[in-house]
Design a protein around this motif. Structure first.
Motif, mmCIF file in Angstrom:
data_model
loop_
_atom_site.group_PDB
_atom_site.id
_atom_site.type_symbol
_atom_site.label_atom_id
_atom_site.label_comp_id
_atom_site.label_asym_id
_atom_site.label_seq_id
_atom_site.Cartn_x
_atom_site.Cartn_y
_atom_site.Cartn_z
ATOM 1 N N SER A 122 27.119 56.915 -17.447
ATOM 2 C CA SER A 122 27.600 58.273 -17.727
ATOM 3 C C SER A 122 26.464 59.281 -17.696
ATOM 4 C CB SER A 122 28.328 58.337 -19.070
ATOM 5 O OG SER A 122 27.537 57.705 -20.052
ATOM 6 N N GLU A 123 25.286 58.892 -18.214
ATOM 7 C CA GLU A 123 24.116 59.778 -18.132
ATOM 8 C C GLU A 123 23.731 60.004 -16.679
ATOM 9 O OE1 GLU A 123 21.452 57.467 -20.424
ATOM 10 O OE2 GLU A 123 22.232 58.125 -22.364
ATOM 11 N N PHE A 124 23.861 58.936 -15.899
ATOM 12 C CA PHE A 124 23.534 59.016 -14.479
ATOM 13 C C PHE A 124 24.422 60.042 -13.780
ATOM 14 C CE2 PHE A 124 21.597 57.219 -10.762
ATOM 15 C CZ PHE A 124 22.553 57.148 -9.769
ATOM 16 N N THR A 125 25.728 59.980 -14.065
ATOM 17 C CA THR A 125 26.630 60.906 -13.376
ATOM 18 C C THR A 125 26.326 62.344 -13.732
ATOM 19 O OG1 THR A 125 28.198 60.289 -15.095
ATOM 20 C CG2 THR A 125 28.653 59.486 -12.891
ATOM 21 N N LYS A 126 25.834 62.564 -14.950
ATOM 22 C CA LYS A 126 25.593 63.964 -15.347
ATOM 23 C C LYS A 126 24.433 64.580 -14.589
ATOM 24 C CE LYS A 126 27.437 63.989 -20.032
ATOM 25 N NZ LYS A 126 27.037 62.641 -20.528
ATOM 26 N N VAL A 127 23.429 63.776 -14.239
ATOM 27 C CA VAL A 127 22.289 64.384 -13.541
ATOM 28 C C VAL A 127 22.502 64.475 -12.043
ATOM 29 C CG1 VAL A 127 20.281 64.068 -14.958
ATOM 30 C CG2 VAL A 127 21.201 62.125 -13.753
ATOM 31 N N MET A 128 23.625 64.004 -11.583
ATOM 32 C CA MET A 128 23.829 63.981 -10.137
ATOM 33 C C MET A 128 24.396 65.295 -9.642
ATOM 34 S SD MET A 128 22.625 61.682 -8.671
ATOM 35 C CE MET A 128 21.667 60.366 -9.290
ATOM 36 N N PRO A 129 24.145 65.625 -8.369
ATOM 37 C CA PRO A 129 24.670 66.852 -7.784
ATOM 38 C C PRO A 129 26.167 66.960 -7.978
ATOM 39 C CG PRO A 129 23.270 65.779 -6.211
ATOM 40 C CD PRO A 129 23.300 64.917 -7.408
ATOM 41 N N GLY A 130 26.605 68.164 -8.251
ATOM 42 C CA GLY A 130 28.019 68.359 -8.534
ATOM 43 C C GLY A 130 28.882 68.227 -7.301
ATOM 44 N N LYS A 131 28.411 68.772 -6.208
ATOM 45 C CA LYS A 131 29.226 68.744 -5.010
ATOM 46 C C LYS A 131 29.461 67.299 -4.603
ATOM 47 C CE LYS A 131 28.103 73.254 -3.837
ATOM 48 N NZ LYS A 131 26.871 73.832 -3.364
ATOM 49 N N ALA A 132 30.574 67.119 -3.949
ATOM 50 C CA ALA A 132 30.945 65.755 -3.567
ATOM 51 C C ALA A 132 29.796 65.090 -2.849
ATOM 52 C CB ALA A 132 32.168 65.792 -2.651
ATOM 53 N N ILE A 133 29.277 64.041 -3.469
ATOM 54 C CA ILE A 133 28.140 63.413 -2.837
ATOM 55 C C ILE A 133 28.645 62.521 -1.750
ATOM 56 C CG2 ILE A 133 26.129 62.035 -3.209
ATOM 57 C CD1 ILE A 133 26.875 62.058 -6.070
ATOM 58 N N ASP A 134 28.645 63.032 -0.540
ATOM 59 C CA ASP A 134 28.878 62.070 0.522
ATOM 60 C C ASP A 134 27.530 61.479 0.785
ATOM 61 O OD1 ASP A 134 31.165 64.353 1.935
ATOM 62 O OD2 ASP A 134 31.541 62.552 0.770
ATOM 63 N N ILE A 135 27.192 60.505 -0.030
ATOM 64 C CA ILE A 135 25.819 60.023 -0.009
ATOM 65 C C ILE A 135 25.423 59.701 1.386
ATOM 66 C CG2 ILE A 135 24.224 58.638 -1.294
ATOM 67 C CD1 ILE A 135 26.369 57.108 -2.494
ATOM 68 N N THR A 136 26.349 59.177 2.098
ATOM 69 C CA THR A 136 25.901 58.619 3.360
ATOM 70 C C THR A 136 26.898 58.827 4.471
ATOM 71 O OG1 THR A 136 26.879 56.573 2.755
ATOM 72 C CG2 THR A 136 24.575 56.836 2.272
ATOM 73 N N ALA A 137 26.723 58.020 5.454
ATOM 74 C CA ALA A 137 27.420 58.125 6.726
ATOM 75 C C ALA A 137 28.822 58.659 6.561
ATOM 76 C CB ALA A 137 27.467 56.757 7.373
ATOM 77 N N ASP A 138 29.036 59.883 6.968
ATOM 78 C CA ASP A 138 30.390 60.401 6.955
ATOM 79 C C ASP A 138 31.127 59.720 8.087
ATOM 80 O OD1 ASP A 138 29.524 63.791 6.049
ATOM 81 O OD2 ASP A 138 30.031 62.055 4.848
ATOM 82 N N LEU A 139 31.857 58.692 7.760
ATOM 83 C CA LEU A 139 32.555 57.965 8.798
ATOM 84 C C LEU A 139 33.709 58.808 9.289
ATOM 85 C CD1 LEU A 139 32.442 54.482 7.115
ATOM 86 C CD2 LEU A 139 30.872 55.490 8.709
ATOM 87 N N GLN A 140 33.542 59.290 10.510
ATOM 88 C CA GLN A 140 34.517 60.247 11.019
ATOM 89 C C GLN A 140 35.840 59.559 11.301
ATOM 90 O OE1 GLN A 140 33.843 61.534 14.993
ATOM 91 N NE2 GLN A 140 34.213 63.643 14.459
ATOM 92 N N ASN A 141 36.902 60.192 10.893
ATOM 93 C CA ASN A 141 38.209 59.608 11.099
ATOM 94 C C ASN A 141 38.621 59.755 12.551
ATOM 95 O OD1 ASN A 141 40.232 58.222 9.929
ATOM 96 N ND2 ASN A 141 40.876 59.852 8.573
ATOM 97 N N GLY A 142 38.938 58.677 13.214
ATOM 98 C CA GLY A 142 39.369 58.770 14.604
ATOM 99 C C GLY A 142 40.676 59.533 14.665
ATOM 100 N N ALA A 143 40.709 60.541 15.493
ATOM 101 C CA ALA A 143 41.882 61.426 15.482
ATOM 102 C C ALA A 143 43.150 60.657 15.702
ATOM 103 C CB ALA A 143 41.692 62.536 16.479
#
Lengths: 444, 195
Positions: free
Chosen positions: B174-195
């Motif tokens: 819970s302490e960890f989540t509080k210090v994290m960036p508020g915006k949706a952390i797409d930490i990594t590879a935004d796997l693009q949805n195949g249309a």
């Protein structure tokens, strides 16, 4: 039932006999005779065009089939690339992640400690995100593993091995596929087996091989063909590269001695022309190799040397790092780019997966080998350029001409592991961001 | 299932994975092909060595930790399902997921689950707390030999001080989540949805 069976049997045998003889004569007339005289009937081009039309039809059927089931046809990397973001550098990425952090704090979240304004030189727990992202991206897709697996095609060429979509789409398609199998294994394969084992003098021998594989080769810029006393370098996809180049000119080969079938072929080739074969352990002694090469090159009457500086077979979508040995010798280099058309058969030899015989079998039962060969204008090492830079320059020219991706990775990664120095570079970069450049001590 | 080493993925399997992870059909087939090309032993499962063979991953400072995240507690092999479950964390967060089954629980790529993945990169012994030592370990992996122990120690101390609210000198989730960036952390590879 007795009397009814025997005439029928006789008839059957007769039919078979006749068809066999006819087939055999056609074989002789259309393949071997023109090969001896170096003629061409243009049949192969027609064959190629017909095949392409058939493949297009097959793909359309499959797409329709997939649409009926309401999902997309599985297509290779280029169209549905899974990774959307552009690759960014370490610094930019960290700045963005930290910016997100700071803007959140400005929103007025109640924190008990007065957090210092996040300057760019402090550690944040979210810094791991950058490395995490790069790591997952490389698991999903990376440049190097791609080079060592066969290229994926957008249309299906009726070879089951090149497509994962092979489900029962329609009876017509299956019948076509079945017919294809019959033709390839019953007709093309025996044809080629026979032709391949025949023994003739140098050029004629290679020409037959070329026809045996139904290879349709287009040579561009033949005025730049390698001359005596030079070194010819080309990108490497399969042992067939050798056949393709050698059917258009005489070369002295340099390469690794193989065992088995390949070794037999190598030894028989030595009888026709002086070649230089090495043991890989001997290759490590680079001075010896370089000496032998330069001796050969100095003699102007000797044939040009053919070298594949990548050191291993790559799958023909990219060009990997050139080993600099051949570029240190100092003679004129004649680059050649070879590009196969993958629609007709996958020419890439994955030697860590398939042996030579297996590979030959697959080659001979493909539809055809279609490729283009470009002879590029000769290059020599310029003033103030070292062997590695020269090698990279040649590599870039070959990649550009053949429409291949120019990669910095070493072809040796097919079998070996990557060096740790790359990891250390990344660590160093990150440390600089954390504490500033002066404080990063370089340990020897 | 099990030890069957076939190269075709069945429709039922694809549907199940789709429901569980939210990937599209073509993405699943694409990733299956990738799984297969990594699986050199052809036994339907990946080992740690298979991952380490990827050069770009091998030179990543956190490479080992990321690989570890794929393997459940005490196991040495990960099958395709497990592979997909882990990768599912990195799908971008969508605002309104169509066909969302209300009984299926939180989707794998929710913000909380993404954060938990990041948390586990630090928390090696899985005791739900990041201790000073664990933080130091990760820091050391990221900087290599370029920063001294004392400096690294002070960075670690400062970080814990900022995040720790209950004074136990460790960072809980819970302490960890509080210090994290508020915006949706797409930490990594935004796997693009195949249309």
């Amino acid at each position: 039932m007795g009397p009814f069976m025997s005439p029928f049997n006789n008839l059957l045998c007769m039919l078979l006999g006749i068809s066999f003889t006819v087939w055999f004569t056609l074989l002789l007339v259309f393949i071997i005779v023109p090969a001896i005289f170096g003629l061409s009937f243009g049949i192969r081009r027609l064959y190629m065009k017909t095949l392409l039309k058939v493949f297009e039809w097959a793909t359309v059927r499959m797409e329709r089939g997939a649409k009926e089931k309401k999902h997309l046809l599985y297509k290779p990397y280029s169209l549905n690339s899974i990774i959307a973001k552009e690759p960014t550098s370490l610094e930019e990425e960290l700045k963005e992640i930290r910016r997100n952090c700071s803007s959140r704090e400005l929103d007025g979240s109640a924190s008990t400690t007065t957090s210092p304004s996040p300057s760019s030189s402090e550690f944040e727990m979210s810094d791991t995100f950058y490395f995490c992202r790069r790591g997952i991206e490389s698991i999903v897709d990376d440049e190097v593993t791609k080079c060592f697996t066969a290229e994926e095609l957008e249309s299906w060429n009726l070879l089951t091995r090149s497509n994962n979509n092979f489900n029962h789409i329609s009876t017509r398609l299956t019948v076509l596929w079945g017919l294809g199998v019959v033709i390839r294994y019953g007709f093309l394969l025996p044809l080629r087996m026979k032709n391949f084992l025949s023994e003739k003098v140098h050029l004629m021998c290679y020409r037959i091989c070329v026809r045996a594989l139904t290879a349709i080769i287009t040579y561009h810029h033949s005025e730049n063909k390698p001359k005596n006393g030079g070194i010819c370098v080309a990108n490497h996809t399969s042992p067939i590269d050798v056949i393709i180049l050698a059917s258009d000119g005489c070369y002295a080969m340099v390469g690794q001695i193989h065992g088995g079938l390949m070794g037999l072929i190598q030894r028989s080739m030595v009888k026709a022309c002086p070649h230089i074969w090495f043991e890989r352990s001997e290759v490590k002694d680079r001075h010896l190799v370089a000496k032998r090469l330069s001796n050969h090159v100095k003699d102007k009457s000797k044939l040009p040397i053919l070298i594949f500086p990548e050191g291993t077979c790559i799958n023909n979508t990219s060009v990997m790092m050139f080993k600099k040995g051949s570029f240190e010798i100092g003679s004129t280099v004649y680059p050649v780019a070879i590009k196969y058309d993958p629609r007709f058969g996958e020419a890439f030899w994955n030697s860590s997966k398939f042996g030579m015989v297996n590979y030959l079998l697959r080659m001979m039962s493909s539809w055809a080998i279609v490729c283009s060969v470009w002879y590029l204008p000769p290059m020599s090492r310029q003033e103030g350029e070292d062997a590695m830079q020269f090698a990279n320059r040649v590599k870039a020219a070959i990649a550009r001409q053949g429409g291949l991706v120019d990669l910095l990775w070493d072809g040796g990664l097919k079998r070996g592991k990557v060096k740790d120095t790359f990891k250390e570079e990344q660590q160093k970069l990150y440390s600089k961001i954390l504490v500033g450049t002066q404080e990063v001590r370089s340990r020897s | 299932m099990g030890s069957r080493a076939s190269s075709l993925l069945r429709e039922e399997d694809i549907e199940e994975i789709k429901k569980q992870t939210g990937f599209s059909h073509s993405q699943i087939t694409r990733l299956y092909s990738r799984f297969h090309s990594l699986d050199k032993g052809e036994n339907g499962a990946l080992s740690r060595e298979d991952f380490q063979r990827i050069p770009e991953l091998a030179i990543n400072p956190l490479g080992d930790r990321i690989i570890n995240a794929f393997f459940p507690e005490g196991e040495d092999q990960v099958n395709f399902r497990g592979f997909m479950r882990t990768l599912a964390h990195f799908r971008p967060v969508e605002d309104n997921e169509k066909n969302k089954d209300p009984t299926s629980g939180e989707p794998l790529n929710s913000r909380t689950n993404k954060l938990f993945f990041a948390f586990q990169l630090y928390d090696l012994d899985r005791d739900d707390k990041i201790s000073r030592d664990e933080l130091l370990q990760v820091l050391r992996m990221m900087v290599g030999v370029n920063i001294s122990d004392e400096q690294l120690g002070s960075i670690a101390d400062r970080t814990i001080q900022e995040a720790d609210t209950n004074g136990d000198m460790c960072i809980s989730f819970s302490e960890f989540t509080k210090v994290m960036p508020g915006k949706a952390i797409d930490i990594t590879a935004d796997l693009q949805n195949g249309a």
